[in-house]
Design a protein around this motif. Structure first.
Motif, PDB file in Angstrom:
ATOM      1  N   VAL A 103     122.310 154.415 -55.860  1.00  0.00           N
ATOM      2  CA  VAL A 103     122.476 153.865 -57.206  1.00  0.00           C
ATOM      3  C   VAL A 103     121.632 154.642 -58.202  1.00  0.00           C
ATOM      4  N   VAL A 104     120.382 154.914 -57.839  1.00  0.00           N
ATOM      5  CA  VAL A 104     119.505 155.666 -58.741  1.00  0.00           C
ATOM      6  C   VAL A 104     120.039 157.076 -58.938  1.00  0.00           C
ATOM      7  N   HIS A 105     120.484 157.720 -57.874  1.00  0.00           N
ATOM      8  CA  HIS A 105     121.024 159.070 -57.961  1.00  0.00           C
ATOM      9  C   HIS A 105     122.267 159.096 -58.860  1.00  0.00           C
ATOM     10  N   MET A 106     123.167 158.126 -58.677  1.00  0.00           N
ATOM     11  CA  MET A 106     124.369 158.080 -59.510  1.00  0.00           C
ATOM     12  C   MET A 106     124.006 157.853 -60.971  1.00  0.00           C
ATOM     13  N   ALA A 107     123.040 156.985 -61.213  1.00  0.00           N
ATOM     14  CA  ALA A 107     122.614 156.730 -62.587  1.00  0.00           C
ATOM     15  C   ALA A 107     122.045 158.004 -63.202  1.00  0.00           C
ATOM     16  N   TYR A 108     121.279 158.740 -62.439  1.00  0.00           N
ATOM     17  CA  TYR A 108     120.662 159.962 -62.925  1.00  0.00           C
ATOM     18  C   TYR A 108     121.717 161.026 -63.225  1.00  0.00           C
ATOM     19  N   LEU A 109     122.694 161.159 -62.339  1.00  0.00           N
ATOM     20  CA  LEU A 109     123.714 162.190 -62.513  1.00  0.00           C
ATOM     21  C   LEU A 109     124.683 161.886 -63.644  1.00  0.00           C
ATOM     22  N   HIS A 110     125.031 160.639 -63.816  1.00  0.00           N
ATOM     23  CA  HIS A 110     126.121 160.293 -64.728  1.00  0.00           C
ATOM     24  C   HIS A 110     125.690 159.795 -66.091  1.00  0.00           C
ATOM     25  N   PHE A 111     124.414 159.619 -66.290  1.00  0.00           N
ATOM     26  CA  PHE A 111     123.989 159.087 -67.576  1.00  0.00           C
ATOM     27  C   PHE A 111     122.884 159.939 -68.172  1.00  0.00           C
ATOM     28  N   ILE A 112     123.093 160.298 -69.402  1.00  0.00           N
ATOM     29  CA  ILE A 112     122.043 160.972 -70.149  1.00  0.00           C
ATOM     30  C   ILE A 112     121.187 159.906 -70.829  1.00  0.00           C
ATOM     31  N   ASN A 113     121.746 158.730 -70.965  1.00  0.00           N
ATOM     32  CA  ASN A 113     121.064 157.627 -71.606  1.00  0.00           C
ATOM     33  C   ASN A 113     119.873 157.190 -70.754  1.00  0.00           C
ATOM     34  N   LYS A 114     118.691 157.597 -71.149  1.00  0.00           N
ATOM     35  CA  LYS A 114     117.487 157.300 -70.373  1.00  0.00           C
ATOM     36  C   LYS A 114     117.147 155.814 -70.416  1.00  0.00           C
ATOM     37  N   GLU A 115     117.533 155.130 -71.483  1.00  0.00           N
ATOM     38  CA  GLU A 115     117.256 153.697 -71.570  1.00  0.00           C
ATOM     39  C   GLU A 115     118.030 152.944 -70.486  1.00  0.00           C
ATOM     40  N   LEU A 116     119.288 153.311 -70.263  1.00  0.00           N
ATOM     41  CA  LEU A 116     120.080 152.671 -69.215  1.00  0.00           C
ATOM     42  C   LEU A 116     119.484 152.958 -67.842  1.00  0.00           C
ATOM     43  N   LEU A 117     119.105 154.210 -67.610  1.00  0.00           N
ATOM     44  CA  LEU A 117     118.486 154.565 -66.337  1.00  0.00           C
ATOM     45  C   LEU A 117     117.207 153.762 -66.128  1.00  0.00           C
ATOM     46  N   MET A 118     116.411 153.621 -67.167  1.00  0.00           N
ATOM     47  CA  MET A 118     115.169 152.867 -67.053  1.00  0.00           C
ATOM     48  C   MET A 118     115.450 151.400 -66.749  1.00  0.00           C
ATOM     49  N   ASN A 119     116.483 150.823 -67.385  1.00  0.00           N
ATOM     50  CA  ASN A 119     116.844 149.428 -67.110  1.00  0.00           C
ATOM     51  C   ASN A 119     117.271 149.246 -65.658  1.00  0.00           C
ATOM     52  N   ILE A 120     118.000 150.204 -65.122  1.00  0.00           N
ATOM     53  CA  ILE A 120     118.418 150.133 -63.720  1.00  0.00           C
ATOM     54  C   ILE A 120     117.197 150.200 -62.814  1.00  0.00           C
ATOM     55  N   LEU A 121     116.285 151.112 -63.087  1.00  0.00           N
ATOM     56  CA  LEU A 121     115.087 151.241 -62.263  1.00  0.00           C
ATOM     57  C   LEU A 121     114.216 149.990 -62.333  1.00  0.00           C
ATOM     58  N   ILE A 122     114.118 149.394 -63.504  1.00  0.00           N
ATOM     59  CA  ILE A 122     113.350 148.155 -63.644  1.00  0.00           C
ATOM     60  C   ILE A 122     114.012 147.036 -62.850  1.00  0.00           C
ATOM     61  N   SER A 123     115.338 146.940 -62.911  1.00  0.00           N
ATOM     62  CA  SER A 123     116.057 145.916 -62.144  1.00  0.00           C
ATOM     63  C   SER A 123     115.824 146.077 -60.654  1.00  0.00           C
ATOM     64  N   ILE A 124     115.882 147.304 -60.186  1.00  0.00           N
ATOM     65  CA  ILE A 124     115.667 147.572 -58.768  1.00  0.00           C
ATOM     66  C   ILE A 124     114.236 147.200 -58.371  1.00  0.00           C
ATOM     67  N   THR A 125     113.279 147.539 -59.211  1.00  0.00           N
ATOM     68  CA  THR A 125     111.882 147.211 -58.931  1.00  0.00           C
ATOM     69  C   THR A 125     111.685 145.699 -58.847  1.00  0.00           C
ATOM     70  N   ILE A 126     112.298 144.967 -59.751  1.00  0.00           N
ATOM     71  CA  ILE A 126     112.179 143.508 -59.738  1.00  0.00           C
ATOM     72  C   ILE A 126     112.781 142.939 -58.452  1.00  0.00           C
ATOM     73  N   LEU A 127     113.935 143.474 -58.050  1.00  0.00           N
ATOM     74  CA  LEU A 127     114.553 143.002 -56.812  1.00  0.00           C
ATOM     75  C   LEU A 127     113.664 143.278 -55.607  1.00  0.00           C
ATOM     76  N   LEU A 128     113.086 144.468 -55.560  1.00  0.00           N
ATOM     77  CA  LEU A 128     112.196 144.805 -54.441  1.00  0.00           C
ATOM     78  C   LEU A 128     110.980 143.889 -54.412  1.00  0.00           C
ATOM     79  N   LEU A 129     110.389 143.665 -55.574  1.00  0.00           N
ATOM     80  CA  LEU A 129     109.212 142.798 -55.628  1.00  0.00           C
ATOM     81  C   LEU A 129     109.540 141.368 -55.229  1.00  0.00           C
TER      82      LEU A 129
END
Length: 155
Positions: free
Chosen positions: A26-52
């Motif tokens: 998911v992170v790799h796909m977000a990185y490859l397909h989006f230049i929008n860093k805000e969206l990538l950051m939101n995805i990473l934050i969501s993943i971090t919250i799920l892990l925690l």
């Protein structure tokens, strides 16, 4: 189970701590397909919250010492009340104590079962991950052996 919004779609991440390859994808796909860093950051934050949240659930699991498992966050098992038959008032107090204990026991044993199920899941996931790691390691070694054999057969 966790869910994140990915490219306008809801992506379901099942057993996050057991399937880090899914997260990497998911992170790799977000990185490859989006230049929008805000969206990538939101995805990473969501993943971090799920892990925690998964780590918090794991931290609340019971403990195993010398073959004896005990829950860690359920408190003490409620003591069984004694029926007092000396007179009607004492008997009525006993019945009230029994009713109170039933409610306490329901809470305690519900907690115990929940923790036991979490622990069973953690143990099974760990065993499955170890088995998968072993399989991958064996496949890597087998591929190396096959490649070396082919190389030596050409000589």
């Amino acid at each position: 189970m966790g869910r994140i919004n990915f490219c306008g779609e809801t992506v379901v991440l099942i057993d996050v701590y057991g399937h880090l390859d899914t997260l990497k994808f998911v992170v790799h796909m977000a990185y490859l397909h989006f230049i929008n860093k805000e969206l990538l950051m939101n995805i990473l934050i969501s993943i971090t919250i799920l892990l925690l949240s998964h780590l918090t659930n794991i931290a609340n699991a019971g403990s195993l010492n010398n073959g004896e498992w005990t829950p860690s966050s359920c408190g003490e098992e409620p003591a069984a009340p004694v029926v007092d038959d000396r007179d009607v008032d004492e008997f009525n107090k006993s019945v009230n104590a029994i009713n109170d204990r039933q409610q306490q026991a329901k809470t305690y044993y519900g907690c115990l079962i929940e923790e036991a199920n979490k622990d069973n899941g953690v143990i099974a996931d760990k065993a499955n991950r170890e088995q998968l790691d072993y399989k991958k390691s064996f496949e890597t070694i087998s591929a190396s052996v096959d490649a070396a054999k082919k190389k030596l057969d050409k000589k």
